[in-house]
Design an enzyme around this catalytic site. Sequence first.
Site, PDB file in Angstrom:
ATOM      1  N   HIS A 172       0.839  -1.198   0.000  1.00  0.00           N
ATOM      2  CA  HIS A 172       0.000   0.000   0.000  1.00  0.00           C
ATOM      3  C   HIS A 172       0.877   1.252   0.000  1.00  0.00           C
ATOM      4  CE1 HIS A 172      -3.371  -2.573   1.981  1.00  0.00           C
ATOM      5  NE2 HIS A 172      -3.255  -2.797   0.685  1.00  0.00           N
ATOM      6  N   PHE A 173       0.435   2.282  -0.686  1.00  0.00           N
ATOM      7  CA  PHE A 173       1.271   3.477  -0.814  1.00  0.00           C
ATOM      8  C   PHE A 173       0.441   4.712  -1.112  1.00  0.00           C
ATOM      9  CE2 PHE A 173       1.133   1.618  -5.139  1.00  0.00           C
ATOM     10  CZ  PHE A 173       0.648   2.698  -5.865  1.00  0.00           C
ATOM     11  N   GLU A 175       1.302   8.280  -3.401  1.00  0.00           N
ATOM     12  CA  GLU A 175       2.318   8.872  -4.268  1.00  0.00           C
ATOM     13  C   GLU A 175       1.869  10.213  -4.828  1.00  0.00           C
ATOM     14  OE1 GLU A 175       4.638   4.928  -6.005  1.00  0.00           O
ATOM     15  OE2 GLU A 175       3.201   5.956  -7.311  1.00  0.00           O
ATOM     16  N   HIS A 189      -3.056   3.640  -2.829  1.00  0.00           N
ATOM     17  CA  HIS A 189      -3.395   2.218  -2.920  1.00  0.00           C
ATOM     18  C   HIS A 189      -3.655   1.681  -1.528  1.00  0.00           C
ATOM     19  CE1 HIS A 189      -1.643  -2.118  -3.592  1.00  0.00           C
ATOM     20  NE2 HIS A 189      -2.962  -2.131  -3.649  1.00  0.00           N
ATOM     21  N   HIS A 281      -9.449  -3.698  -6.932  1.00  0.00           N
ATOM     22  CA  HIS A 281      -8.845  -4.791  -7.698  1.00  0.00           C
ATOM     23  C   HIS A 281      -8.790  -6.104  -6.919  1.00  0.00           C
ATOM     24  CE1 HIS A 281      -4.870  -2.602  -6.490  1.00  0.00           C
ATOM     25  NE2 HIS A 281      -5.093  -3.547  -5.599  1.00  0.00           N
ATOM     26  N   SER A 315       5.883  -0.380  -9.857  1.00  0.00           N
ATOM     27  CA  SER A 315       6.518  -0.442  -8.539  1.00  0.00           C
ATOM     28  C   SER A 315       6.890   0.971  -8.084  1.00  0.00           C
ATOM     29  CB  SER A 315       7.773  -1.297  -8.616  1.00  0.00           C
ATOM     30  OG  SER A 315       8.750  -0.640  -9.410  1.00  0.00           O
ATOM     31  N   SER A 320       3.375   4.439 -13.800  1.00  0.00           N
ATOM     32  CA  SER A 320       2.026   3.937 -13.576  1.00  0.00           C
ATOM     33  C   SER A 320       1.133   4.489 -14.675  1.00  0.00           C
ATOM     34  CB  SER A 320       1.507   4.364 -12.198  1.00  0.00           C
ATOM     35  OG  SER A 320       2.311   3.821 -11.163  1.00  0.00           O
ATOM     36  N   HIS A 337      -3.780  -5.444 -12.402  1.00  0.00           N
ATOM     37  CA  HIS A 337      -3.900  -4.441 -11.333  1.00  0.00           C
ATOM     38  C   HIS A 337      -2.551  -3.827 -11.005  1.00  0.00           C
ATOM     39  CE1 HIS A 337      -2.009  -7.249  -8.628  1.00  0.00           C
ATOM     40  NE2 HIS A 337      -2.393  -6.644  -7.519  1.00  0.00           N
ATOM     41  N   ALA A 339       2.090  -4.403 -11.747  1.00  0.00           N
ATOM     42  CA  ALA A 339       3.173  -5.090 -12.439  1.00  0.00           C
ATOM     43  C   ALA A 339       3.224  -6.568 -12.071  1.00  0.00           C
ATOM     44  CB  ALA A 339       4.510  -4.424 -12.095  1.00  0.00           C
TER      45      ALA A 339
END
Length: 408
Positions: A172-173, A175, A189, A281, A315, A320, A337, A339
């Site tokens: 989870h992130f 950005e 995410h 997803h 990643s 993205s 959903h 890489a």
Amino acid sequence: MTETSYEYRHVDGGVPIKMWTRGVPVDDKAHDQLSRAAQMPFIFKHVAAMPDVHVGIGATVGSVIPTKGAVIPAAVGVDIGCGMMAARTALMAHDLPDSLEGVRSAIEQAVPHGRSVGRGKRDNGSWGSPPPAIVEAWATLVARFERICEKYPKLKNTNNMVHLGTLGTGNHFIELCLDQEARVWVMLHSGSRGVGNAIGSFFIELAKQDMRKWHINLPDQDLAYFPEGTDHFDDYVEAVGWAQDFAALNRRMMMTNVIAALRRVIAKPFEAELEAVNCHHNYVTRENHFGENVLVTRKGAVRAAKGTLGIIPGSMGAKSFIVRGLGNPESFDSCSHGAGRVMSRTEAKKLVTLDEHVRDTAGVECRKDAGVIDETPRAYKPIEAVMAAQADLVEIVHTLKQVVCVKG
């Protein structure tokens, strides 16, 4: 769509598998896991494997499993409703400060993230005292949650409201990204957090108990299922639907708080959410495919119906994509959903050095410590190859490159 857009695999005693994996690696364990799912008697037409496909628990991550008359809780998993949200702001790259450390710090302060465990201490990945906006948002979900808990009291004592608007750990992130025109986007995410995990884990075990009670033999115990028409089926569909709504709201609340944080550290006034996408997803839903109503479980896959916008992240050191679905019926209107992993978390920690991680995340304001090696770019498939393999599933609308990445 050409005949060679996917690879066709025959499964003895099961439905076929259609795989959008040309040019990307797929390990033997993932093939075996897909085959076991394809042997279940209630699979509709075929199983679809996306280019990011890799081994998961119960079902393969990056798979689309359509069913008639049954649902497999472990195919949805425990991060119910996990997904992505992206929103474009009116900011341009030149509006950002030269040093992005303060931006990252502001985001980290605005959104609880990570996880800490200690006797008598608050988990720093949850709210100690949820702010008023979180309490108000929780109020829109609480009545349905209490109905579920009346039947299953074990679910009540979970991290629910205190996890709404929080990030979590693992992949989870949050950005900050720039698109092809140097416009600034916020992308994040996460899923249904502790309460979704509790719901998923509870019903997965309940399905296994039902299989033992009915003496049903399975190719894999994690493929335990609820037949339609049973109380457990109806209760699971209700609970999983609620957790998916929690997940979508969780992302919405995080986005609100991230944008507020940016406004505190960026002097220029700006609009946000000029273009916004919020998509699951990891979920199950009812859809119509090939003229029939079916349950579609997307385990690490995004809905890509014709004209539908979705998000495919790379990643923490890669591009993205904001995509538009092409509505390919053979994939059950789905795409990848992300890489997809080529290394397990354990393998990444053993095989990737900290120096390699630092090099691979050059130009990104993010954690550069050993604690995030399991999420390093080398642990994932090349996102460009993944996108090439699904050119008949989606078209790229925006290409994003992160400049700030916050991990739990």
